[in-house]
Design an enzyme around this catalytic site. Structure first.
Site, PDB file in Angstrom:
ATOM      1  N   ASP A 225     -60.823  89.353  70.319  1.00  0.00           N
ATOM      2  CA  ASP A 225     -60.171  88.419  70.856  1.00  0.00           C
ATOM      3  C   ASP A 225     -61.643  87.699  71.105  1.00  0.00           C
ATOM      4  O   ASP A 225     -62.153  87.945  72.665  1.00  0.00           O
ATOM      5  CB  ASP A 225     -59.177  88.374  72.413  1.00  0.00           C
ATOM      6  CG  ASP A 225     -58.892  86.774  72.439  1.00  0.00           C
ATOM      7  OD1 ASP A 225     -59.441  86.591  72.815  1.00  0.00           O
ATOM      8  OD2 ASP A 225     -57.799  86.824  73.027  1.00  0.00           O
ATOM      9  N   HIS A 315     -53.370  81.843  63.886  1.00  0.00           N
ATOM     10  CA  HIS A 315     -54.436  81.664  65.141  1.00  0.00           C
ATOM     11  C   HIS A 315     -55.711  80.668  64.950  1.00  0.00           C
ATOM     12  O   HIS A 315     -55.624  79.780  65.047  1.00  0.00           O
ATOM     13  CB  HIS A 315     -54.510  82.422  65.926  1.00  0.00           C
ATOM     14  CG  HIS A 315     -55.021  81.973  67.166  1.00  0.00           C
ATOM     15  ND1 HIS A 315     -54.217  81.369  68.050  1.00  0.00           N
ATOM     16  CD2 HIS A 315     -56.201  82.611  68.044  1.00  0.00           C
ATOM     17  CE1 HIS A 315     -54.542  81.329  68.950  1.00  0.00           C
ATOM     18  NE2 HIS A 315     -56.414  81.549  68.880  1.00  0.00           N
TER      19      HIS A 315
END
Lengths: 405, 405
Positions: A225, A315
């Site tokens: 991330d 995403h």
């Protein structure tokens, strides 16, 4: 910066009196003995900390620390509401005091009148970063940037007021949880006459030494991330992060959003499904069209039967813009609260992004994600706040002086 | 120990299927491509962790790990209540599964069917230690030691049931908070058919690398806490900690007490007063009659006017016994919850002590402290639990087998 009269009601001798102390009721004689021997003990046994705990991040400078600083293992975010009586002069007093506290604590020195000075001895790369909300700017009689205030409403939001907004943000981060706890206590004690705590969120990343420096963090979904992030120290980072306008020149903005992650439902999705939803491999964060984390995704690539390899709803595709202005610098933390009863996890991400202009940089990205991002199936924003982050200050100055001085 | 049929409803191919995954509805073709490429990515980029994150503590052995193990930076304590239907065979199934999970996770391997296997890759000295309460022993049809159950009521206690007691304890500790979060999730998922979470407490000590190894921890009062502690690996430690009786031989007991610390009131006490209340200097933990932490306190020493240098009501004097049997091994953690509003801190100590016999070793010490310990002025026990800690097991066995097999 150590002129004692800047701290309401404290004189220069306070800390010494405190350390050497008078007697507690009923143990006068023994206490006096203790005081002398304590002095000898301090002189006889200096205990130098080993390298990492001793490590410091400079406090003074054109920008506040804790932004371009490599993200530390522990991050505490505290938002305060100003008391009604906290007017412009009070804001100045408060920011002078907090600046002094932060300048000392981040260098491994006790705060003035520190009640537990020994806990200040291991700064462990402590940084304290201040942000201000719209009411702070109003009371300081400054001009608020257009973007300072709640974000536009997004369809995915289920925001709770007690986890959102606020007048003053403290981001307190260090590689040691005891250092964070002590710094938070010292700073919050000094806000007591000016403000109350609105919300508080505690987060973590990998401990220092667990993984190699420079490794992108993983969130509790197991995803890598933060791969696409400007690199501190590059012109690119400076352009994305630092504002050049008015009292905020050298400062920036921060968006803090608490995003609940439904790990139980996520766990029901198989591995390929998860990788499709993000557009990256779980193993190393490489895009589905590549083999290494920092490979450029090939959004045009298709499978044998013509589907995009990186799905439209992933995403990574939704977060990407053709417009180079639509970029942000992420510096997020995981959170993991412990539920009781049948629940297994109450976990998520304290999403933290820095950018010069929220409306121009952050909002368009979030709008795209809001409209179509498969990850929305397993995540829900429950808190949201935006703060202006004033520039840093030089020794003798204070954070917020461009607004208040 | 990896026979898959011990895990209800899971076959040996489950994990492989999981890792390589089928397609999520609607993205079949792309998912298939993703699966192949993921395999290649895994093969191409092994990412060895650096030394500390790779560090493991052996799981199998005569004693459970996490007791004689140097206390890790992060400790999570979870107590579970057994479901009504969790009978003796179910207890055996549960403990086999949990043992298998712990054996894998502590060595840096994913649990069977680990939903986020990448998060298991950095064990960071993870240990998982199991304790059992009276109801567990009853259902296992074992004979409970006399001391297994709630402690005698102490005058200082303000116990909350939701922070006390329980049927099964998991102590999950590691030097990395993400490792703890992942291990907790994997273990708790596997208890879901057998038990619910009664309470959960998260604590911390200094991060690995902040202070030199072997430094006694400090609590949030700033006190050096745990100086008088048997040293693991010595006959002294073995005598204090390990039981020799019945199914508990090679095991021990653990007392877990949540002790709130009123930092605001403590801060109003001057430095000498604090040192008097403990009987040690804050600077380095030396007794008030000495100069170094491990100096033996001289309880007979008096001041010029005849008062004891270490006061009668001091913690160090009240905790000490003339009876060498009255000793315990402490392995506590700090906690620091963040209040909102006017509160500054909601902090304290997760007091953890291991001893072979609670009645003989722990209770007399606590009785003395209960009757007269000045520290009681600033501390209040709000949770309390006692568990029997079974011995360790060999590869192929499981924790609890001396009670259940």
């Amino acid at each position: 910066m150590s002129a004692p009269d800047r701290r309401t009601g404290r004189s220069g001798s306070t800390r010494r009196q405190f350390l050497l102390g008078g007697a507690v009721a009923g143990v006068g004689a023994a206490a006096a003995v203790g005081g002398d021997a304590a002095l000898r003990a301090v002189a006889a046994e200096p205990a130098p900390a080993p390298p990492h705990g001793e490590g410091t991040v400079p406090f003074f400078g054109p920008h506040q620390a804790g932004i371009a600083t490599d993200a530390q293992a522990h991050g505490l975010f505290v938002a305060l509401d100003l008391l009604d009586g906290t007017d412009r002069p009070a804001l100045t007093r408060m920011m002078r005091i907090l600046t002094d506290d932060a300048a000392r604590l981040t260098q491994g020195e006790p705060a003035l009148a520190d009640s537990e000075p020994e806990l200040a001895a291991a700064p462990a790369h402590l940084t304290v970063t201040f942000g201000v909300g719209p009411r702070f700017v109003d009371r300081a009689r400054g001009r608020a940037p257009d973007w300072l205030g709640p974000l536009p409403a997004f369809g995915v939001d289920r925001l709770r007021p007690e986890l959102s907004d606020g007048d003053l943000l403290l981001q307190i981060a260090a590689d040691d949880p005891l250092t964070v706890a002590h710094a938070a206590r010292m700073l919050l004690k000094d806000t007591r006459s000016f403000a109350t705590v609105r919300w508080s969120q505690q987060g973590f990343r990998r401990a220092h030494g667990t993984v190699r420096p420079g490794t992108t963090m993983r969130n509790l979904f197991g995803q890598v991330d933060g791969t696409v992030n400007p690199v501190p120290g590059t012109p690119d980072f400076d352009e994305v992060v630092w504002s050049t306008r008015d009292w905020l020149a050298g400062g920036t903005s921060v968006v803090v959003r608490r995003i609940g992650m439904d790990l139980d439902r996520w766990d029901r999705l198989d591995r390929s499904g998860r990788e499709q939803s993000v557009g990256r491999y779980l193993s190393n964060g490489a895009p589905l069209t590549g083999t290494r984390e920092h490979d450029e995704p090939d959004f045009a690539a298709t499978t044998e039967i013509g589907f995009p390899v990186i799905p439209e709803f992933s995403h990574v595709r939704r977060a990407r813009s053709e417009d180079p202005a639509e970029r942000i610098f992420r510096r997020s933390y995981n959170y993991d609260d412990r539920p009781v009863g049948d629940g297994i996890s109450l976990s998520g991400l304290i999403f933290v992004s820095y950018q010069a202009d929220v409306d121009r940089q952050f909002v368009p990205i979030q709008r795209r994600l809001d409209r179509l991002d498969l990850l929305n199936e397993w995540t829900v924003p429950v808190g949201s706040a935006v703060f202006a982050v004033p520039p840093g200050c030089a020794e003798g100055g204070f954070v917020g002086e461009t607004l208040l001085a």
